[in-house]
Motif scaffolding. Structure first.
Motif, PDB file in Angstrom:
ATOM      1  N   PRO A  86       0.815  -1.228   0.000  1.00  0.00           N
ATOM      2  CA  PRO A  86       0.000   0.000   0.000  1.00  0.00           C
ATOM      3  C   PRO A  86       0.842   1.269   0.000  1.00  0.00           C
ATOM      4  CG  PRO A  86      -0.918  -1.585   1.530  1.00  0.00           C
ATOM      5  CD  PRO A  86       0.385  -2.162   1.061  1.00  0.00           C
ATOM      6  N   GLU A  87       2.009   1.243   0.631  1.00  0.00           N
ATOM      7  CA  GLU A  87       2.833   2.442   0.707  1.00  0.00           C
ATOM      8  C   GLU A  87       3.571   2.763  -0.602  1.00  0.00           C
ATOM      9  OE1 GLU A  87       4.905  -0.971   2.952  1.00  0.00           O
ATOM     10  OE2 GLU A  87       2.890  -0.075   2.793  1.00  0.00           O
ATOM     11  N   ASN A  88       3.536   1.847  -1.584  1.00  0.00           N
ATOM     12  CA  ASN A  88       4.167   2.193  -2.866  1.00  0.00           C
ATOM     13  C   ASN A  88       3.138   2.218  -4.009  1.00  0.00           C
ATOM     14  OD1 ASN A  88       3.710  -0.503  -3.451  1.00  0.00           O
ATOM     15  ND2 ASN A  88       5.869  -1.106  -3.434  1.00  0.00           N
TER      16      ASN A  88
ATOM     17  N   LEU B 295      -5.788  -0.442  -5.319  1.00  0.00           N
ATOM     18  CA  LEU B 295      -4.787   0.531  -5.751  1.00  0.00           C
ATOM     19  C   LEU B 295      -5.337   1.950  -5.636  1.00  0.00           C
ATOM     20  CD1 LEU B 295      -1.988   1.063  -6.981  1.00  0.00           C
ATOM     21  CD2 LEU B 295      -3.018   0.799  -9.253  1.00  0.00           C
ATOM     22  N   ILE B 296      -6.611   2.144  -6.053  1.00  0.00           N
ATOM     23  CA  ILE B 296      -7.244   3.463  -5.955  1.00  0.00           C
ATOM     24  C   ILE B 296      -7.330   3.907  -4.494  1.00  0.00           C
ATOM     25  CG2 ILE B 296      -9.399   4.729  -6.332  1.00  0.00           C
ATOM     26  CD1 ILE B 296      -9.861   2.918  -8.790  1.00  0.00           C
ATOM     27  N   ALA B 297      -7.751   2.988  -3.622  1.00  0.00           N
ATOM     28  CA  ALA B 297      -7.869   3.323  -2.195  1.00  0.00           C
ATOM     29  C   ALA B 297      -6.511   3.620  -1.580  1.00  0.00           C
ATOM     30  CB  ALA B 297      -8.549   2.172  -1.456  1.00  0.00           C
ATOM     31  N   ASP B 298      -5.489   2.872  -1.967  1.00  0.00           N
ATOM     32  CA  ASP B 298      -4.138   3.101  -1.417  1.00  0.00           C
ATOM     33  C   ASP B 298      -3.563   4.434  -1.885  1.00  0.00           C
ATOM     34  OD1 ASP B 298      -4.304   0.712  -0.097  1.00  0.00           O
ATOM     35  OD2 ASP B 298      -3.156  -0.430  -1.586  1.00  0.00           O
ATOM     36  N   ILE B 299      -3.797   4.797  -3.153  1.00  0.00           N
ATOM     37  CA  ILE B 299      -3.336   6.103  -3.643  1.00  0.00           C
ATOM     38  C   ILE B 299      -4.053   7.218  -2.884  1.00  0.00           C
ATOM     39  CG2 ILE B 299      -3.319   7.672  -5.639  1.00  0.00           C
ATOM     40  CD1 ILE B 299      -2.970   5.223  -7.434  1.00  0.00           C
ATOM     41  N   LEU B 300      -5.363   7.053  -2.650  1.00  0.00           N
ATOM     42  CA  LEU B 300      -6.126   8.040  -1.887  1.00  0.00           C
ATOM     43  C   LEU B 300      -5.514   8.241  -0.502  1.00  0.00           C
ATOM     44  CD1 LEU B 300      -8.688   9.817  -1.445  1.00  0.00           C
ATOM     45  CD2 LEU B 300      -9.851   7.742  -0.680  1.00  0.00           C
ATOM     46  N   ASP B 301      -5.194   7.154   0.164  1.00  0.00           N
ATOM     47  CA  ASP B 301      -4.618   7.250   1.511  1.00  0.00           C
ATOM     48  C   ASP B 301      -3.263   7.945   1.486  1.00  0.00           C
ATOM     49  OD1 ASP B 301      -6.809   5.988   2.580  1.00  0.00           O
ATOM     50  OD2 ASP B 301      -5.896   3.982   2.581  1.00  0.00           O
ATOM     51  N   GLN B 302      -2.446   7.652   0.483  1.00  0.00           N
ATOM     52  CA  GLN B 302      -1.133   8.295   0.387  1.00  0.00           C
ATOM     53  C   GLN B 302      -1.260   9.791   0.148  1.00  0.00           C
ATOM     54  OE1 GLN B 302       1.059   5.418  -2.431  1.00  0.00           O
ATOM     55  NE2 GLN B 302       2.630   6.062  -0.964  1.00  0.00           N
ATOM     56  N   LEU B 303      -2.184  10.183  -0.746  1.00  0.00           N
ATOM     57  CA  LEU B 303      -2.362  11.608  -1.025  1.00  0.00           C
ATOM     58  C   LEU B 303      -2.905  12.347   0.193  1.00  0.00           C
ATOM     59  CD1 LEU B 303      -3.814  11.512  -4.682  1.00  0.00           C
ATOM     60  CD2 LEU B 303      -1.470  12.010  -3.959  1.00  0.00           C
ATOM     61  N   LYS B 304      -3.815  11.723   0.930  1.00  0.00           N
ATOM     62  CA  LYS B 304      -4.326  12.349   2.163  1.00  0.00           C
ATOM     63  C   LYS B 304      -3.207  12.592   3.168  1.00  0.00           C
ATOM     64  CE  LYS B 304      -9.142  10.730   2.326  1.00  0.00           C
ATOM     65  NZ  LYS B 304     -10.087   9.814   3.034  1.00  0.00           N
ATOM     66  N   ALA B 305      -2.347  11.602   3.293  1.00  0.00           N
ATOM     67  CA  ALA B 305      -1.260  11.702   4.268  1.00  0.00           C
ATOM     68  C   ALA B 305      -0.263  12.788   3.892  1.00  0.00           C
ATOM     69  CB  ALA B 305      -0.547  10.356   4.388  1.00  0.00           C
ATOM     70  N   GLU B 306      -0.097  13.048   2.602  1.00  0.00           N
ATOM     71  CA  GLU B 306       0.917  14.000   2.144  1.00  0.00           C
ATOM     72  C   GLU B 306       0.372  15.410   1.941  1.00  0.00           C
ATOM     73  OE1 GLU B 306       4.155  13.459   1.667  1.00  0.00           O
ATOM     74  OE2 GLU B 306       4.016  11.359   2.291  1.00  0.00           O
ATOM     75  N   GLN B 307      -0.955  15.577   1.874  1.00  0.00           N
ATOM     76  CA  GLN B 307      -1.516  16.875   1.498  1.00  0.00           C
ATOM     77  C   GLN B 307      -1.120  17.995   2.461  1.00  0.00           C
ATOM     78  OE1 GLN B 307      -5.739  16.880   0.828  1.00  0.00           O
ATOM     79  NE2 GLN B 307      -5.739  18.940  -0.036  1.00  0.00           N
ATOM     80  N   ASN B 308      -0.998  17.687   3.721  1.00  0.00           N
ATOM     81  CA  ASN B 308      -0.682  18.734   4.709  1.00  0.00           C
ATOM     82  C   ASN B 308       0.767  19.192   4.670  1.00  0.00           C
ATOM     83  OD1 ASN B 308      -3.322  18.742   5.682  1.00  0.00           O
ATOM     84  ND2 ASN B 308      -2.881  17.060   7.115  1.00  0.00           N
ATOM     85  N   ASN B 309       1.570  18.610   3.779  1.00  0.00           N
ATOM     86  CA  ASN B 309       2.987  18.983   3.706  1.00  0.00           C
ATOM     87  C   ASN B 309       3.238  20.236   2.885  1.00  0.00           C
ATOM     88  OD1 ASN B 309       3.640  16.800   5.322  1.00  0.00           O
ATOM     89  ND2 ASN B 309       4.090  15.448   3.587  1.00  0.00           N
TER      90      ASN B 309
END
Length: 821
Positions: A207-209, A242-256
Motif C-alpha cells: 500500500p505504501e508504494n 490501488l485506488i484506495a491506497d493512492i487516496l490514503d497516500q495523497l491524504k497523508a501528504e496533502q498537509n505537507n
C-alpha cells in the motif's frame, strides 16, 4: 481466488489498453521474419491482431468502439482496405509495409492517416516504436466531465457526474483487505506475454508504494487509465485496492504544503474539438475523472505542449494553469509526490481522481502559438447538486461491500453488472447462511422486474421473504420493503387487488415501526395512489399523492430522485384525466431532476420521455410526440434488454403517429397548427361550408319553391285541401329534395374523415379512409344522374336532347360518306 473476483476476469480477446495494433498481409503468418517482427511489435503495443484477408480485417476494425487502431498493411491489400476505413474515427494511423515503396506511395499519398511506406522490418519496428511515444502522449488525456449549472444543457453529463463520484466513493469505502492484488496479476497474465512487470508487481506491491506503481509507465498505468476513461466498472473494481491506497497516500501528504495557495501547470496536446468544448464551458465546473498529474514548474510543463502536427493536423498545444488552495476543505486530496513517484520528477503534484475545478478562461496566445486554460480548484460543496450528492453519501455505510456496489450499479441502470455482483455475494456466503443473501435475492427481484420478467421477480422476492423470516421479525421494515416490491411487481402485471394487498401490509408495518412521517412511508403512499388512479378514483389518488409529497418535502433535497418519481405520478394522474397540458408540465419537472441526477441512458428517463410523448399524442401534437417517442426508444434500447416489452410498446406507439414510406425511406407524421389554433378553426369551418352549405341552400330553396307553388295553387283551387296540394307538389318536385340528400350522404364520409382521422398505419383504417375518400368524389361524377333522373320534366328533356343528338350524329356521318363516295 475468491468467487467474486473470478467473475470479473476478462476475456483474453479483450484489449485492456487504449491501442490495438492490426497487421493485414496475405503472408502475415507464413514467414519466420514476419513471426519475429510480430513478436517485437507486441512489445510496443501489446494487443496485436493478425489478418490475411481484407473482409475479416475490415469487419473487425469497424466493430471497434473504445480503442484506437494502428494498422500495418501490405501494399497489395492496402489499396483495397484503406479507402474503406480511412475516415473511421477509431483508425489512428496506417503504415504500408511492402516491397515497392515508389508504387505504393502513389496511391497512399492522398490518405492523411498513412504515416509512412516502409520496406524493412527493423525500420517498421523502429518507426512504430518512436511514433507510439507521441501517440500515447496525444491520446493519454484525462477524462473530463463538464457539470453545467446553467440548465441550458441539462444533461447527461450532470447525471454521470454524480454517479461516477458515488461509484468511486463506494470503491474506496470497501474493505479492501480481501482485494488481493494477485487477482489483478492473474488477469494481466492472460493478456501479456511478457510477465516481467507482472511478476515484479506480485512480489513487491505494498500500500505504501501505490503511487510509485501508478506513476510507472507500465501496463498497470495504461490499463487503469483506460478503465477510468471508458468507465469500465468491472476493471475499476479490480483496481479498487490501488485506488484506495493512492487516496490514503495523497491524504497523508496533502498537509505537507508550506504555502496556502499554489499555482500548478500541466502541458499536453488536445484536439481542436476538445478545445472548443472547453471554450463553450467557461464558468462551469469540470470533474477530472482520472488521476491528474501537474507540476509546480512551468518550464517542465511546456515541453509537453509540443504539437505533433505531422501526426495529426488538428492537434493543439495546451497549457493548463491551475490555482489550488491547499487549505481548502472538502476537496479530493492532492499532494507533492516527488519522493513517492517512480522517476522522482521534481515538483510533481498529483490530484486524486474526481477532483473538481472551475473553468475560468480559455485563451489563445498568438505569440507562443498555445492555448491557455485556467482552472481553479473547487470544494465539493460548491456545486448545486451538493445536497443530493451528500444525502446519497450519507445513505452509504462507512464500510461498503459487494452488496453495496451491486445496489449502486442497479440504481445506475447497470443491471447486468449489478446482477453479477449479487450472485457473487450469494456464492461467497451461501455456506455461512448470511442475512446478506436475503438482501441479494431482494435486489435480484428488482432487476428481474425492471427487465420485464415479472413471474421471476415474484419468485425471487418470495425467496427473499423466506430467508428474511429467519433473521428478522415478521413486522420488521426489511420484510415490509419486500412486500412493497411484490406490490410493485403485481402493479406491472395489472393485478391491482394483489398489489394493494401487499402495499397495505407494508404500510401497516411502517406505521407501527418508523411512523407516518418517514420517507419510506411516503413511498408506500405513493404506490397506493397509483392503485387508486388505475381504479379511476382520481380524487383519492391525488390526496394520497399530496400526502406523500408533503412528507418528502420535509425530509429530502428538492433535486432528490423521489421527487421525480412523484412528479411522474402526478403527470400520470392528469394524463388519465385527459388534462395533457398539466400532465406534460409535471413530466417535464420530473425529467429536469432525472437528467441532473441519473446517468444519461437510465430507464426512468426513457420512461418519462415516453409518457410525455403519450400526452403530446393525446393532444394531437404529433410532431412533438414522435420526437419524444424516438428519445424514449433510444434510451430504452440502451438501458433494457431488447426483449423488454417497453421497447416493443414504444415502437408501436411511434407507428401509431407516423406512416412509414418504404419507397423514399422516410417517416411521415401528422402535423397540427398548435401555435395557431385559428387555423384549425378555419379548417373546420371551411369543411362545413364546402359540404353542409350547398345542402342547406338547396334545401332552403326547395322549401321556398314548394311554399310559393302551393300558395299559388291554393289561390286557384280554393276547394282543395292544403295537405293534398303539398303532397302533390312534393311528388312532382321530389328531385329537389332527393338531390341534396344524395349529395350530403355521399360527402358526409369525407367530412367525418377530415375531422376525426389521425395519422396511422393500421391496415383497416387505411381501407376505410380510401373507401370514404373515393365515395366523396361520386357526387360530381354522378351530377347528371342525381339532378336529371329524379325529375320527370328534366328526364323528358334529357331524353329528347339525347335522341336529337344521336339523330344529328347519324345524319352527319351519312352525309360525309356520301360526299366522300
Amino acid at each position: 481466488m475468491d468467487r467474486a473476483n473470478s467473475r470479473v476476469l476478462k476475456n483474453p480477446e479483450e484489449n485492456l489498453e487504449l491501442f490495438t495494433l492490426i497487421w493485414l498481409d496475405a503472408n502475415v503468418n507464413s514467414t519466420a521474419e514476419n513471426v519475429e517482427t510480430a513478436s517485437k511489435l507486441r512489445r510496443i503495443i501489446n494487443f496485436l491482431k493478425l489478418f490475411d484477408n481484407v473482409s475479416d480485417c475490415e469487419w473487425y476494425i469497424k466493430d471497434i468502439k473504445q480503442e484506437k487502431v494502428v494498422l500495418i498493411v501490405s501494399g497489395s491489400l492496402g489499396s483495397n482496405i484503406v479507402p474503406n476505413i480511412h475516415n473511421l474515427q477509431q483508425v489512428d494511423s496506417v503504415y504500408v509495409y511492402c516491397t515497392d515503396k515508389v508504387k505504393n506511395r502513389q496511391w497512399s499519398e492522398k490518405y492523411k492517416k498513412v504515416v509512412d511506406v516502409i520496406t524493412q522490418p527493423d525500420e517498421l519496428v523502429t518507426k512504430i516504436s518512436k511514433d507510439q511515444l507521441y501517440r500515447n502522449k496525444v491520446e493519454d488525456l484525462p477524462s473530463v466531465a463538464v457539470y453545467d449549472q446553467t440548465h441550458k444543457n441539462l444533461s447527461a453529463e450532470n447525471g454521470n457526474f454524480i454517479w461516477f463520484q458515488l461509484f468511486i466513493e463506494t470503491l474506496v469505502r470497501m474493505d479492501n483487505k480481501k482485494a488481493n492484488h494477485k487477482i489483478l496479476s492473474q488477469l494481466m497474465t492472460q493478456h501479456y506475454a511478457d510477465q516481467t512487470i507482472i511478476d515484479e508487481f506480485v512480489l513487491t506491491y505494498r500500500p505504501e508504494n501505490a503511487v510509485w506503481w501508478y506513476s510507472r509507465q507500465s501496463c498497470i498505468y495504461r490499463i487503469l487509465n483506460k478503465a477510468l476513461r471508458v468507465q469500465n466498472m468491472d476493471m475499476l473494481f479490480n483496481f479498487r485496492f490501488l485506488i484506495a491506497d493512492i487516496l490514503d497516500q495523497l491524504k497523508a501528504e496533502q498537509n505537507n504544503f508550506k504555502e496556502s495557495k499554489v499555482k500548478l501547470y500541466r502541458g499536453q496536446t488536445m484536439s481542436l474539438a476538445e478545445v472548443e468544448k472547453m471554450r463553450k464551458s467557461i464558468g462551469q465546473l469540470i470533474s477530472i475523472n482520472s488521476f491528474f498529474s501537474t507540476t509546480l514548474n512551468r518550464d517542465i510543463a511546456l515541453p509537453f505542449t509540443k504539437s505533433i502536427r505531422e501526426f495529426k493536423a488538428d492537434i493543439q498545444s495546451v497549457l493548463f494553469e491551475i490555482e489550488a488552495n491547499t487549505r481548502l476543505k472538502e476537496t479530493k486530496p492532492f499532494a507533492l509526490i516527488n519522493h513517492l513517484s517512480f522517476d522522482g520528477k521534481e515538483d510533481e503534484v498529483l490530484f486524486m481522481l474526481g477532483s473538481i475545478f472551475r473553468l475560468v478562461c480559455v485563451e489563445f496566445d498568438d505569440k507562443k502559438n498555445i492555448w491557455k486554460i485556467k482552472l481553479v480548484l473547487q470544494s465539493e460543496n460548491d456545486h448545486e447538486l451538493k445536497t443530493v450528492l451528500n444525502h446519497m453519501k450519507k445513505d452509504m455505510d462507512d464500510k461498503t461491500s459487494l452488496l453495496s456496489l451491486g445496489i449502486l450499479l442497479s440504481n445506475m441502470g447497470e443491471l447486468d453488472q449489478a446482477q453479477k455482483y449479487f450472485y457473487s455475494v450469494i456464492d461467497d456466503l451461501l455456506e455461512a447462511e448470511d442475512q446478506q443473501i436475503a438482501s441479494c435475492y431482494h435486489e435480484l427481484g428488482k432487476i428481474a422486474r425492471t427487465k420485464g420478467n415479472y413471474d421471476d421477480a415474484i419468485f425471487l422476492f418470495q425467496v427473499s421473504l423466506d430467508l428474511k423470516s429467519k433473521y428478522f421479525a415478521i413486522n420488521s421494515t426489511s420484510m415490509a420493503t419486500t412486500y412493497a416490491n411484490i406490490g410493485n411487481t403485481y402493479m406491472c402485471k395489472c393485478e391491482y387487488e394483489l398489489a394493494l394487498k401487499n402495499y397495505t401490509r407494508c404500510l401497516d408495518i411502517f406505521l407501527a415501526t418508523i411512523g407516518p412521517n418517514d420517507v419510506m412511508t411516503a413511498q408506500v403512499y405513493h404506490n397506493i395512489s397509483s392503485i387508486y388512479r388505475l381504479q379511476g378514483n382520481f380524487d383519492l389518488a391525488r390526496a394520497t399523492l399530496e400526502k406523500s409529497l408533503n412528507i418528502i418535502s420535509n425530509k429530502l433535497p428538492t433535486d432528490h430522485a423521489d421527487f421525480a418519481l412523484l412528479y411522474v405520478s402526478f403527470g400520470e394522474l392528469y394524463n388519465n384525466q385527459l388534462d395533457y397540458k398539466q400532465a406534460i408540465c409535471f413530466y417535464k419537472r420530473a425529467l429536469d431532476i432525472q437528467q441532473k441526477t441519473l446517468p444519461k441512458n437510465h430507464k426512468n428517463i426513457g420512461k418519462t420521455y415516453g409518457s410525455i410523448a403519450d400526452c403530446y399524442s393525446g393532444a394531437s401534437q404529433y410532431s412533438e410526440a414522435v420526437e419524444s417517442f424516438q428519445m424514449a426508444l433510444k434510451i430504452c434500447q440502451n438501458a433494457l434488454p431488447l426483449s423488454h416489452p417497453r421497447i416493443k410498446q414504444t415502437e408501436d406507439r411511434i407507428k401509431s403517429v407516423t406512416i412509414e414510406d418504404e419507397i423514399d425511406q422516410r417517416q411521415w407524421c401528422a402535423v397540427t397548427y398548435n401555435n395557431a389554433p385559428w387555423l384549425k378553426i378555419y379548417d373546420i369551418i371551411m369543411n362545413f361550408l364546402n359540404i353542409i352549405a350547398p345542402f342547406t341552400i338547396n334545401l332552403i330553396s326547395t322549401i321556398l319553391i314548394l311554399h310559393r307553388v302551393t300558395q299559388s295553387k291554393i289561390n286557384v283551387k280554393k276547394q282543395e285541401k292544403f295537405s293534398n296540394i303539398i303532397e302533390q307538389q312534393l311528388m312532382f318536385h321530389k328531385h329537389l329534395i332527393i338531390n341534396p340528400l344524395i349529395l350530403i350522404t355521399l360527402t358526409f364520409s369525407r367530412l367525418i374523415i377530415s375531422l376525426v382521422s389521425v395519422c396511422g398505419k393500421e391496415t383497416k383504417l387505411s381501407y376505410v379512409n380510401l373507401f370514404g375518400y373515393f365515395i366523396s368524389f361520386l357526387p360530381p361524377a354522378l351530377t347528371v344522374f342525381v339532378f336529371v333522373t329524379p325529375s320527370i320534366t328534366n328526364n323528358s328533356e334529357f331524353k329528347t336532347f339525347f335522341k336529337r343528338t344521336r339523330t344529328f350524329k347519324w345524319f352527319t356521318t351519312l352525309k360525309n360518306r356520301f360526299i366522300n363516295a
